[in-house]
Design an enzyme around this catalytic site. Structure first.
Site, PDB file in Angstrom:
ATOM      1  N   HIS A   1       0.738  -1.086  -0.054  1.00  0.00           N
ATOM      2  CA  HIS A   1       0.126   0.147   0.035  1.00  0.00           C
ATOM      3  C   HIS A   1       0.931   1.408   0.015  1.00  0.00           C
ATOM      4  CE1 HIS A   1      -3.905  -1.820   1.053  1.00  0.00           C
ATOM      5  NE2 HIS A   1      -3.063  -2.834   1.495  1.00  0.00           N
TER       6      HIS A   1
ATOM      7  N   LYS B   1     -14.972   8.202  -3.374  1.00  0.00           N
ATOM      8  CA  LYS B   1     -16.114   8.571  -2.819  1.00  0.00           C
ATOM      9  C   LYS B   1     -16.609   9.922  -3.231  1.00  0.00           C
ATOM     10  CE  LYS B   1     -14.269   5.827   1.099  1.00  0.00           C
ATOM     11  NZ  LYS B   1     -13.302   5.867   1.970  1.00  0.00           N
TER      12      LYS B   1
ATOM     13  N   LYS C   1       0.698  14.324   1.621  1.00  0.00           N
ATOM     14  CA  LYS C   1      -0.970  14.606   1.199  1.00  0.00           C
ATOM     15  C   LYS C   1      -0.968  16.123   0.636  1.00  0.00           C
ATOM     16  CE  LYS C   1      -3.022  10.616   3.554  1.00  0.00           C
ATOM     17  NZ  LYS C   1      -3.558   9.669   2.632  1.00  0.00           N
TER      18      LYS C   1
ATOM     19  N   THR D   1      -8.733   6.469  -1.660  1.00  0.00           N
ATOM     20  CA  THR D   1     -10.305   5.958  -2.143  1.00  0.00           C
ATOM     21  C   THR D   1     -11.226   7.176  -1.656  1.00  0.00           C
ATOM     22  OG1 THR D   1      -9.866   5.170   0.390  1.00  0.00           O
ATOM     23  CG2 THR D   1      -9.673   3.457  -1.446  1.00  0.00           C
TER      24      THR D   1
ATOM     25  N   LYS E   1      -8.562  13.819   5.218  1.00  0.00           N
ATOM     26  CA  LYS E   1      -8.035  12.621   5.022  1.00  0.00           C
ATOM     27  C   LYS E   1      -6.951  12.805   6.259  1.00  0.00           C
ATOM     28  CE  LYS E   1      -6.904  13.673   0.553  1.00  0.00           C
ATOM     29  NZ  LYS E   1      -7.044  12.539  -0.148  1.00  0.00           N
ATOM     30  N   ARG E   2      -6.084  11.621   6.697  1.00  0.00           N
ATOM     31  CA  ARG E   2      -4.979  11.842   7.508  1.00  0.00           C
ATOM     32  C   ARG E   2      -4.135  12.944   6.969  1.00  0.00           C
ATOM     33  NH1 ARG E   2      -4.470   7.871  11.726  1.00  0.00           N
ATOM     34  NH2 ARG E   2      -2.335   8.974  12.137  1.00  0.00           N
TER      35      ARG E   2
HETATM   36  I1  GPV Z   1       1.221   1.733   4.272  1.00  0.00           I
HETATM   37  N1  GPV Z   1      -2.422   3.508   3.329  1.00  0.00           N
HETATM   38  C1  GPV Z   1      -3.036   3.818   4.722  1.00  0.00           C
HETATM   39  O1  GPV Z   1      -3.904   4.124   4.871  1.00  0.00           O
HETATM   40  N2  GPV Z   1      -2.099   3.443   5.705  1.00  0.00           N
HETATM   41  C2  GPV Z   1      -1.076   2.954   5.768  1.00  0.00           C
HETATM   42  O2  GPV Z   1      -0.260   2.819   6.570  1.00  0.00           O
HETATM   43  C3  GPV Z   1      -0.540   2.497   4.602  1.00  0.00           C
HETATM   44  C4  GPV Z   1      -1.343   2.821   3.474  1.00  0.00           C
HETATM   45  C5  GPV Z   1      -3.231   3.676   2.480  1.00  0.00           C
HETATM   46  C6  GPV Z   1      -2.734   4.505   1.259  1.00  0.00           C
HETATM   47  O3  GPV Z   1      -2.116   5.594   1.675  1.00  0.00           O
HETATM   48  C7  GPV Z   1      -3.607   5.002   0.145  1.00  0.00           C
HETATM   49  O4  GPV Z   1      -3.031   5.467  -1.028  1.00  0.00           O
HETATM   50  C8  GPV Z   1      -4.422   3.823  -0.093  1.00  0.00           C
HETATM   51  O5  GPV Z   1      -5.599   4.304  -0.990  1.00  0.00           O
HETATM   52  C9  GPV Z   1      -4.948   2.939   0.809  1.00  0.00           C
HETATM   53  O6  GPV Z   1      -3.881   2.561   1.848  1.00  0.00           O
HETATM   54  C10 GPV Z   1      -5.704   1.683   0.568  1.00  0.00           C
HETATM   55  O7  GPV Z   1      -5.105   0.939  -0.367  1.00  0.00           O
END
Ligand code: GPV
Length: 841
Positions: free
Chosen positions: A374, A682, A573, A678, A567-568
């Site tokens: 990821h 949405k 980001k 994601t 988002k976080r």
């Molecule tokens: I590695 N992601 C997350 O939320 N936490 C993590 O520790 C890690 C990856 C996320 C990515 O940042 C997103 O781009 C992605 O859409 C999501 O994982 C699901 O794949």
């Protein structure tokens, strides 16, 4: 011991089998029964909390009946099952989801109304199940919904944290973390006190040769912690299939406390042991895209993996099949590297406990596992120090060394004499101390590795895992672009839009086959349809405006352009790019004549998201956003033209209010850093446009909806490396507009500028790693295009309709079908819509 009822007595069981309610009357009966018996209350003493509890228990009973049937059906069919191992499941609320998925929300609404309650108030009583940080955890939750809805025999395995992600409070503009104790009342879980697994830690390994000369390793000593299962039913949409999410909770091995210690007078330390064991599942690590290498985290990982594998292997052994059939019956998906120890644990079970040969065992292991990556961010790639590993899991470390030895031998055969290659791909990094590279272990131990969007899957093949493509060939690596469940993110979050779509596409079928949305294209220029469409967006904005008023006290104009980034909080980001852009807009407004101001589209910039508690730069960004809001929101020169809002404690249930209310949302990561994203999906699915970089799934969203319907800007991933190099070794001059923004910050316009020195300094003096300055001009220009485009509402609405119509690809159902076909090799277990399913629609 199996405790099956003998044949002659089964008739009585069948006669009295639980029957899920379908009618409003039966629902009300269940609610009253739970109020009066389970909760020991009455109509004179039933508040909304109690009504929530009773309604949830009524639905829980219903789900568990279908859960039982599903499990029996799946066991009987004896087909292949999927196990999705994830340290995070960001489920949000369960009641609304359960009502909609079983098709009984209207029944419940009327029933509750007859009993004196409004369903919205009851739904709002529920505490989010927030066992995750962000996208990764929410993806796991969407996958569970899709797997159940598509009738796949599939379980999720995770940890039952006592504390989920912290609650965020904003105090004087700063983030403050408050513990999230969510288990006070949780009707959605079933404790399985009969399913308890012993998990071993520490100790040592004794090796010897047995009578026939076979090498034997025994892991002995150390300590035992008990894992107790808690099951959460996962209802599919419009199907009786109800799958299982099994979460493990830790307890000391001796039960309440160590009686021996207790009897010898050592009461305190016996309670202390208990406490220590319970610490394992006590708290979710609040880091997103960051690995901190803490021992307790490794303990969590092994605890969860060992309990889950014991459970999976126990279930397999009941079938009395040959071990070689294990991968035909079981697919295990590793959600990131967090569960990578499962690879080692299965190998250990097979060779140490079940007596298989190494090669035979390893074939089974590699055919069982798939690994999803990821992120490419180096700080997020898990590594564990070898000494720490040696102490906690001595036998596993030996097995890892063996796995590595056999792997490196195979590399040496393929690339004779390439010492650099061996050093680069070794599972053990030869650093001080040595480190175990978990991603490399996951690749070596799996048959497929996938990224989560096309660009990301290409990047892992050409950067971090390049050598592994040479070693294993390209076919081991694949892409499965992420998706979202339209049940929660359209039907539940945006009921009016869902209803409108249903009325034009022949019912709720689009929720099961999202490509049906395509039929909306023909309404893109339909006057009456556009009017309804726009009214729904406006109503959703009014709802959010009310929420903003009630939580922040700020009045925002629902006719303004709502620009949302939730988002976080993370430098990659780039919420800092957004807030610098807001400051630039503020400067621009201040410099405008009243006539010019009249022509500007009013805007509300909305932010939300948590910073990891130890991530100072992220916290500084939150602080700056709040301070800018405090100044801008009360500046009479600005009025409605600009409002800056930070929404406290962003979570799944708040996302359900926020997402349907965007005009534009921001997905503006430095190109090449956001694996997929994601929330971009949405927002578009809810009729909002995107301002974004060419990163992650934005690229595929553009391809699907058309480049006229998205605002893209910024440098491309392929140019990022060179730009960084120029910053560090060439000349680095900042964008002049950004300099003005920094000058304003430095004039203490938003409070003591010292508080923001690290943030501006990271861009001015420390190489601007995330290319904020490089992308600033293009960002501002694109925001101007957004302003212009918004003025033409007719065209804008058409764009949003066309976008929604083309979002079918981003259903998590499509994802799950791809995983099933390309990675798991599993089939759904179709089920006839039996008795008891709600037949509302
Ligand atoms: I590695 N992601 C997350 O939320 N936490 C993590 O520790 C890690 C990856 C996320 C990515 O940042 C997103 O781009 C992605 O859409 C999501 O994982 C699901 O794949």
């Amino acid at each position: 011991v199996e405790a099956s009822i003998p044949e002659p007595q089964r008739d009585a069981w069948k006669k009295f089998q639980a029957k899920p309610f379908v009618s409003k009357d039966d629902f009300e009966k269940e609610v009253v029964r739970h109020v009066e018996t389970t909760l020991a209350r009455s109509m004179f003493n039933c508040d909304e909390t109690a009504a929530y509890a009773a309604a949830s228990l009524a639905f829980r009973d219903r789900l568990i009946t279908e859960w039982n049937r599903t499990q029996q059906r799946q066991t009987f069919a004896d087909t292949k099952r999927v196990y999705y191992l994830s340290l995070e499941f960001l489920m949000g609320r369960a009641l609304d989801n359960a009502m909609l998925n079983v098709g009984l929300k209207n029944v419940a609404k009327e029933g509750l109304s007859e009993l004196g309650f409004r369903i919205e108030d009851i739904i709002n009583q529920e505490h989010d199940a927030a066992l995750g940080n962000g996208g990764l955890g929410r993806l796991a939750a969407c996958f569970l919904d899709s797997m159940a809805s598509l009738n796949f025999p599939a379980w999720g395995y995770g940890l039952r944290y006592k504390y989920g992600i912290f609650k965020q409070e904003i105090v004087d503009g700063y983030q403050v973390e408050v513990p999230d104790y969510w288990l006070d009342f949780n009707p959605w879980e079933f404790p399985r006190h009969d399913i308890v697994v012993d998990v071993q830690f520490y100790g040592g390994v004794r090796k010897y040769q047995d009578e026939v000369g076979k090498n034997v390793a025994v892991w002995e000593g150390g300590e035992i912690v008990k894992a107790t299962a808690y099951d959460v039913p996962i209802p599919g949409f419009d199907t009786p299939t109800t799958n299982n999410m099994r979460l493990w909770s830790s307890k000391a091995a001796s039960g309440e406390f160590d009686f021996q210690k207790f009897n010898s007078g050592d009461y305190e330390s016996s309670v202390a042991d208990q406490q220590r064991a319970e610490t394992i599942s006590a708290v979710l690590y609040p880091n997103d895209n960051l690995d901190r290498g803490k021992e307790l985290r490794l303990k969590q990982q092994y605890f969860w993996v060992a309990a889950s594998l014991y459970d999976i292997v126990r279930r397999f052994k009941k079938s009395k099949r040959a071990w070689s059939e294990f991968p035909d019956q079981i697919a295990i998906q590793l959600n990131d590297t967090h569960p990578t120890l499962a690879i080692v644990e299965l190998q250990r079970i097979l060779i140490d406990m079940e007596g298989l040969d190494w090669d035979e065992a390893w074939t089974i292991v590699t055919n069982t596992f798939g690994y999803t990556n990821h992120t490419v961010l180096p700080e997020a790639l898990e590594k564990w120090s070898v000494p720490l590993f040696q102490n906690l899991l001595p036998r596993h470390l030996q097995i890892i060394y063996d796995i590595n030895m056999f792997f490196l031998q195979s590399v040496e055969r393929k690339f004779p004499g390439d010492r650099d290659m061996l050093a680069r791909v070794s599972i053990i990094e030869e650093s001080q101390p040595k480190m175990v590279r978990m991603a490399f272990l996951a690749i070596v131990g799996s048959h497929k590795v996938n990224g989560v969007a096309e660009l990301h899957s290409d990047l892992i093949k050409t950067t971090i895992f390049k050598d592994f493509v040479k070693i294993f060939g390209p076919d081991k690596f694949t892409n499965v672009t992420n998706g979202i469940t339209p049940r929660r993110w359209l039907h539940q979050a945006n009921p009016r839009l869902s209803e409108l779509i249903a009325s034009k596409t022949g019912g709720l079928g689009f929720l099961k086959d999202l490509n049906v949305l395509n039929e909306l294209e023909k309404f893109a220029d339909d006057k009456a349809f556009k009017k309804e469409w726009a009214e729904i967006k406006y109503a959703n904005k009014v709802r959010l405006a009310k929420y903003i008023k009630s939580t922040t006290g700020v009045t925002v104009n629902p006719a303004a352009l709502f620009d949302i980034q939730v988002k976080r909080i993370h430098e990659y980001k780039r919420q800092q790019l957004n807030i610098f852009g807001v400051i630039h807009r503020y400067l621009t407004i201040k410099a405008m004549t009243p006539e010019q101001r009249k022509k500007l589209a009013p805007r509300v910039s909305i932010f939300g998201g948590k910073a990891a508690p130890g991530y100072w730069m992220a916290k500084t960004i939150i602080h700056l956003i709040n301070n800018v809001g405090a100044v801008v929101n009360k500046d009479p020169d600005v009025g409605d033209l600009l409002k800056v809002i930070f929404l406290e404690d962003y979570n799944v249930s708040k996302a359900e209010i926020i997402t349907p209310a965007s005009d534009v949302s921001e997905h503006i990561s430095t190109a090449g850093t956001e694996a997929s994203g994601t929330s971009n999906m949405k927002f578009v699915l809810n009729g909002g446009l995107i301002i974004g970089t060419c990163d992650g799934a934005n690229i595929e969203i553009t391809r699907e909806i058309g480049e006229n319907n998205i605002f893209l800007f910024g440098n491309l991933a392929e140019d990022v490396e060179d730009l960084r190099h120029t910053h560090n070794y060439g000349s680095h001059t900042l964008d002049p507009d950004l300099v003005k923004v920094f000058d304003l910050i430095k004039s203490n316009a938003f409070g003591d500028a010292g508080a923001f020195g690290a943030l501006t300094g990271s861009i001015e003096d420390h190489g601007d790693y995330y290319l904020v300055s490089d992308d600033f001009h293009s960002y501002i220009q694109t925001q101007t295009l957004v302003d212009e485009a918004y003025k033409n509402q007719e065209e804008w609405i058409t764009k949003t309709i066309l976008s929604v119509a083309r979002m079918g690809f981003f259903s998590s159902d499509r994802c799950i079908n791809e995983y099933a076909e390309m990675i798991w090799n599993v089939e759904p277990l179709p089920v006839e819509k039996g008795s008891g399913l709600g037949k509302e629609e």
